[in-house]
Design an enzyme around this catalytic site. Structure first.
Site, PDB file in Angstrom:
ATOM      1  N   THR A   1      -6.271   6.497   7.550  1.00  0.00           N
ATOM      2  CA  THR A   1      -6.801   6.814   6.216  1.00  0.00           C
ATOM      3  C   THR A   1      -6.804   5.585   5.304  1.00  0.00           C
ATOM      4  O   THR A   1      -7.111   5.684   4.115  1.00  0.00           O
ATOM      5  CB  THR A   1      -5.967   7.906   5.529  1.00  0.00           C
ATOM      6  OG1 THR A   1      -4.642   7.366   5.289  1.00  0.00           O
ATOM      7  CG2 THR A   1      -5.890   9.164   6.359  1.00  0.00           C
TER       8      THR A   1
ATOM      9  N   HIS B   1       2.131   8.941   0.997  1.00  0.00           N
ATOM     10  CA  HIS B   1       1.061   8.777   0.008  1.00  0.00           C
ATOM     11  C   HIS B   1       1.411   9.722  -1.134  1.00  0.00           C
ATOM     12  O   HIS B   1       1.915  10.832  -0.870  1.00  0.00           O
ATOM     13  CB  HIS B   1      -0.297   9.172   0.606  1.00  0.00           C
ATOM     14  CG  HIS B   1      -0.662   8.396   1.829  1.00  0.00           C
ATOM     15  ND1 HIS B   1      -1.493   7.283   1.809  1.00  0.00           N
ATOM     16  CD2 HIS B   1      -0.290   8.558   3.135  1.00  0.00           C
ATOM     17  CE1 HIS B   1      -1.633   6.818   3.043  1.00  0.00           C
ATOM     18  NE2 HIS B   1      -0.899   7.555   3.868  1.00  0.00           N
TER      19      HIS B   1
ATOM     20  N   HIS C   1       5.437   6.680   6.685  1.00  0.00           N
ATOM     21  CA  HIS C   1       5.171   6.229   5.314  1.00  0.00           C
ATOM     22  C   HIS C   1       4.657   7.421   4.511  1.00  0.00           C
ATOM     23  O   HIS C   1       4.435   8.505   5.068  1.00  0.00           O
ATOM     24  CB  HIS C   1       4.131   5.091   5.322  1.00  0.00           C
ATOM     25  CG  HIS C   1       2.821   5.536   5.868  1.00  0.00           C
ATOM     26  ND1 HIS C   1       2.520   5.504   7.229  1.00  0.00           N
ATOM     27  CD2 HIS C   1       1.745   6.090   5.256  1.00  0.00           C
ATOM     28  CE1 HIS C   1       1.313   6.003   7.408  1.00  0.00           C
ATOM     29  NE2 HIS C   1       0.829   6.373   6.243  1.00  0.00           N
TER      30      HIS C   1
ATOM     31  N   HIS D   1       0.839  -1.210   0.000  1.00  0.00           N
ATOM     32  CA  HIS D   1       0.000   0.000   0.000  1.00  0.00           C
ATOM     33  C   HIS D   1       0.871   1.256   0.000  1.00  0.00           C
ATOM     34  O   HIS D   1       0.446   2.300  -0.492  1.00  0.00           O
ATOM     35  CB  HIS D   1      -0.892   0.044   1.255  1.00  0.00           C
ATOM     36  CG  HIS D   1      -1.615  -1.242   1.509  1.00  0.00           C
ATOM     37  ND1 HIS D   1      -2.553  -1.742   0.634  1.00  0.00           N
ATOM     38  CD2 HIS D   1      -1.525  -2.140   2.531  1.00  0.00           C
ATOM     39  CE1 HIS D   1      -3.034  -2.885   1.130  1.00  0.00           C
ATOM     40  NE2 HIS D   1      -2.413  -3.151   2.268  1.00  0.00           N
TER      41      HIS D   1
ATOM     42  N   GLU E   1      -3.283  13.407   0.963  1.00  0.00           N
ATOM     43  CA  GLU E   1      -4.577  12.920   1.478  1.00  0.00           C
ATOM     44  C   GLU E   1      -5.379  14.117   1.995  1.00  0.00           C
ATOM     45  O   GLU E   1      -6.482  14.391   1.522  1.00  0.00           O
ATOM     46  CB  GLU E   1      -4.340  11.894   2.575  1.00  0.00           C
ATOM     47  CG  GLU E   1      -3.581  10.668   2.042  1.00  0.00           C
ATOM     48  CD  GLU E   1      -3.956   9.390   2.737  1.00  0.00           C
ATOM     49  OE1 GLU E   1      -3.672   9.251   3.932  1.00  0.00           O
ATOM     50  OE2 GLU E   1      -4.546   8.525   2.080  1.00  0.00           O
TER      51      GLU E   1
ATOM     52  N   HIS F   1       3.376  10.669   6.592  1.00  0.00           N
ATOM     53  CA  HIS F   1       2.706  10.417   7.870  1.00  0.00           C
ATOM     54  C   HIS F   1       3.654   9.773   8.864  1.00  0.00           C
ATOM     55  O   HIS F   1       4.173   8.681   8.598  1.00  0.00           O
ATOM     56  CB  HIS F   1       1.493   9.497   7.654  1.00  0.00           C
ATOM     57  CG  HIS F   1       0.375  10.170   6.938  1.00  0.00           C
ATOM     58  ND1 HIS F   1      -0.597   9.484   6.233  1.00  0.00           N
ATOM     59  CD2 HIS F   1       0.073  11.487   6.799  1.00  0.00           C
ATOM     60  CE1 HIS F   1      -1.455  10.332   5.707  1.00  0.00           C
ATOM     61  NE2 HIS F   1      -1.058  11.566   6.040  1.00  0.00           N
TER      62      HIS F   1
HETATM   63  C1  LIG Z   1      -2.054  -0.125   6.058  1.00  0.00           C
HETATM   64  N1  LIG Z   1      -1.913   1.117   6.775  1.00  0.00           N
HETATM   65  C2  LIG Z   1      -2.354   1.145   8.168  1.00  0.00           C
HETATM   66  C3  LIG Z   1      -1.603   0.051   8.955  1.00  0.00           C
HETATM   67  N2  LIG Z   1      -1.670   0.251  10.400  1.00  0.00           N
HETATM   68  C4  LIG Z   1      -2.107  -0.722  11.313  1.00  0.00           C
HETATM   69  C5  LIG Z   1      -1.203  -1.666  11.731  1.00  0.00           C
HETATM   70  C6  LIG Z   1      -1.626  -2.605  12.695  1.00  0.00           C
HETATM   71  C7  LIG Z   1      -2.920  -2.615  13.201  1.00  0.00           C
HETATM   72  C8  LIG Z   1      -3.813  -1.658  12.746  1.00  0.00           C
HETATM   73  O1  LIG Z   1      -5.068  -1.637  13.229  1.00  0.00           O
HETATM   74  C9  LIG Z   1      -5.352  -2.582  14.235  1.00  0.00           C
HETATM   75  C10 LIG Z   1      -3.410  -0.714  11.821  1.00  0.00           C
HETATM   76  S1  LIG Z   1      -0.980   1.617  10.958  1.00  0.00           S
HETATM   77  O2  LIG Z   1      -1.559   1.895  12.244  1.00  0.00           O
HETATM   78  O3  LIG Z   1       0.421   1.450  10.930  1.00  0.00           O
HETATM   79  C11 LIG Z   1      -1.496   2.787   9.903  1.00  0.00           C
HETATM   80  S2  LIG Z   1      -1.341   4.489  10.141  1.00  0.00           S
HETATM   81  C12 LIG Z   1      -2.141   4.892   8.699  1.00  0.00           C
HETATM   82  S3  LIG Z   1      -2.399   6.523   8.243  1.00  0.00           S
HETATM   83  N3  LIG Z   1      -2.374   6.626   6.662  1.00  0.00           N
HETATM   84  O4  LIG Z   1      -3.703   6.923   8.713  1.00  0.00           O
HETATM   85  O5  LIG Z   1      -1.302   7.284   8.824  1.00  0.00           O
HETATM   86  C13 LIG Z   1      -2.482   3.735   8.041  1.00  0.00           C
HETATM   87  C14 LIG Z   1      -2.121   2.545   8.711  1.00  0.00           C
HETATM   88 ZN   LIG Z   2      -0.792   7.491   5.838  1.00  0.00          ZN
END
Ligand SMILES: CN[C@H]1CN(c2cccc(OC)c2)S(=O)(=O)c2sc(S(N)(=O)=O)cc21
Ligand SMILES: [Zn+2]
Length: 260
Positions: free
Chosen positions: A198, A95, A93, A63, A105, A118
């Site tokens: 997001t 976008h 990471h 992603h 975003e 982010h």
């Molecule tokens: C694929 N992307 C997400 C992955 N995540 C994740 C991992 C483990 C568990 C979980 O939920 C239980 C979520 S994450 O918390 O690292 C984040 S942060 C984020 S953003 N774009 O809002 O900053 C997207 C994601």
């Molecule tokens: Zn993000």
């Protein structure tokens, strides 16, 4: 595995089928309208204590490209601003868009930037594990930084020069000694609001802190992100990783805040 993406069939407009919270009351990103942001005298400056941070790896998760940190103690945290306690840096990471078009975003008065960084932090004071924090209303704090197209960014090369090593989904490599302080703009003026991840699982667990000042990166550097693939090495369908952004979501009953 993840059955969501950014394509026509599995993209943001379809996420609600598996993740009904996609239509929730505090979804992200949002369109930031600066004139409508409410000044809040209780909001102080944010502090980024990254000097002892420990980056571990850089990976392509299908992603985005993600740099993971050692979050086993409070060695690198964000604090202040809207936060009641320090939040630990876990990963950052990006976008981004396709050639020369939008890619961030969050948007500002309807205008998008070329990309958005982010920095994801979690509330290790209140929650024992990252997973617990990721589902709690005050569990995560994500610092959003806009990337604007212009001159070369001196330090972003440290990242773009190794992207070829994580071209395919599921690839990862060592990435030690990187301090994201070098990716910050000169001033930390910010907007803040309560939102969500997001991407799926879209948990409504994020205190968003979006910096007003973008950093400047070159089109060439942005182009390096586009050598990444959504697909794995074994898949015959080559899928260039680009336009991995969710469009702005309804603000609903929320108030966007800014520091006086
Ligand atoms: C694929 N992307 C997400 C992955 N995540 C994740 C991992 C483990 C568990 C979980 O939920 C239980 C979520 S994450 O918390 O690292 C984040 S942060 C984020 S953003 N774009 O809002 O900053 C997207 C994601
Ligand atoms: Zn993000």
């Amino acid at each position: 595995g993840d059955h969501w993406g950014y394509g026509k069939e599995d993209g943001p407009s379809a996420w609600h089928r598996h993740y009904p919270v996609a239509k929730g009351s505090r979804q992200s990103p949002i369109d930031i309208i600066p004139d409508e942001a409410r000044r809040d005298s209780s909001l102080g400056p944010i502090f980024l204590k990254y000097d002892r941070c420990t980056s571990l790896s850089i990976a392509n998760n299908g992603h985005s490209v993600v740099v993971e940190f050692d979050d086993s103690d409070d060695r690198s945290v964000i604090q202040g601003g809207p936060l009641d306690n320090p939040y630990r840096l876990k990963q950052f990471h990006f976008h981004w868009g396709g050639k020369g078009c939008e890619g961030s975003e969050h948007t500002v008065a309807g205008v998008g930037y070329a990309s958005e960084l982010h920095l994801v932090h979690w509330n290790a004071v209140k929650y024992t594990t990252y997973e617990d924090a990721a589902t709690a209303p005050d569990g995560l704090a994500v610092l959003g930084i806009f990337l604007e197209q212009g001159d070369d960014h001196r330090w972003l090369h440290t990242i773009t020069d190794v992207l070829y090593m994580v071209k395919f989904k599921g690839s990862a490599t060592n990435f030690k000694g990187f301090n994201p302080k070098c990716l910050l703009p000169s001033n930390l003026h910010y907007w803040t609001y309560l939102g969500s991840l997001t991407t799926p699982p879209l948990h409504e667990s994020v205190i968003w802190i979006v910096l007003k000042e973008p950093i400047v990166v070159s089109e060439k550097q942005l182009g390096m992100f586009r050598i990444l693939q959504f697909s794995g090495e074994e898949e015959d369908q080559r899928m260039r990783m680009e336009n991995n952004f969710r469009p702005p979501q309804p603000l609903k009953e929320r108030i966007l805040k800014k520091r006086c």
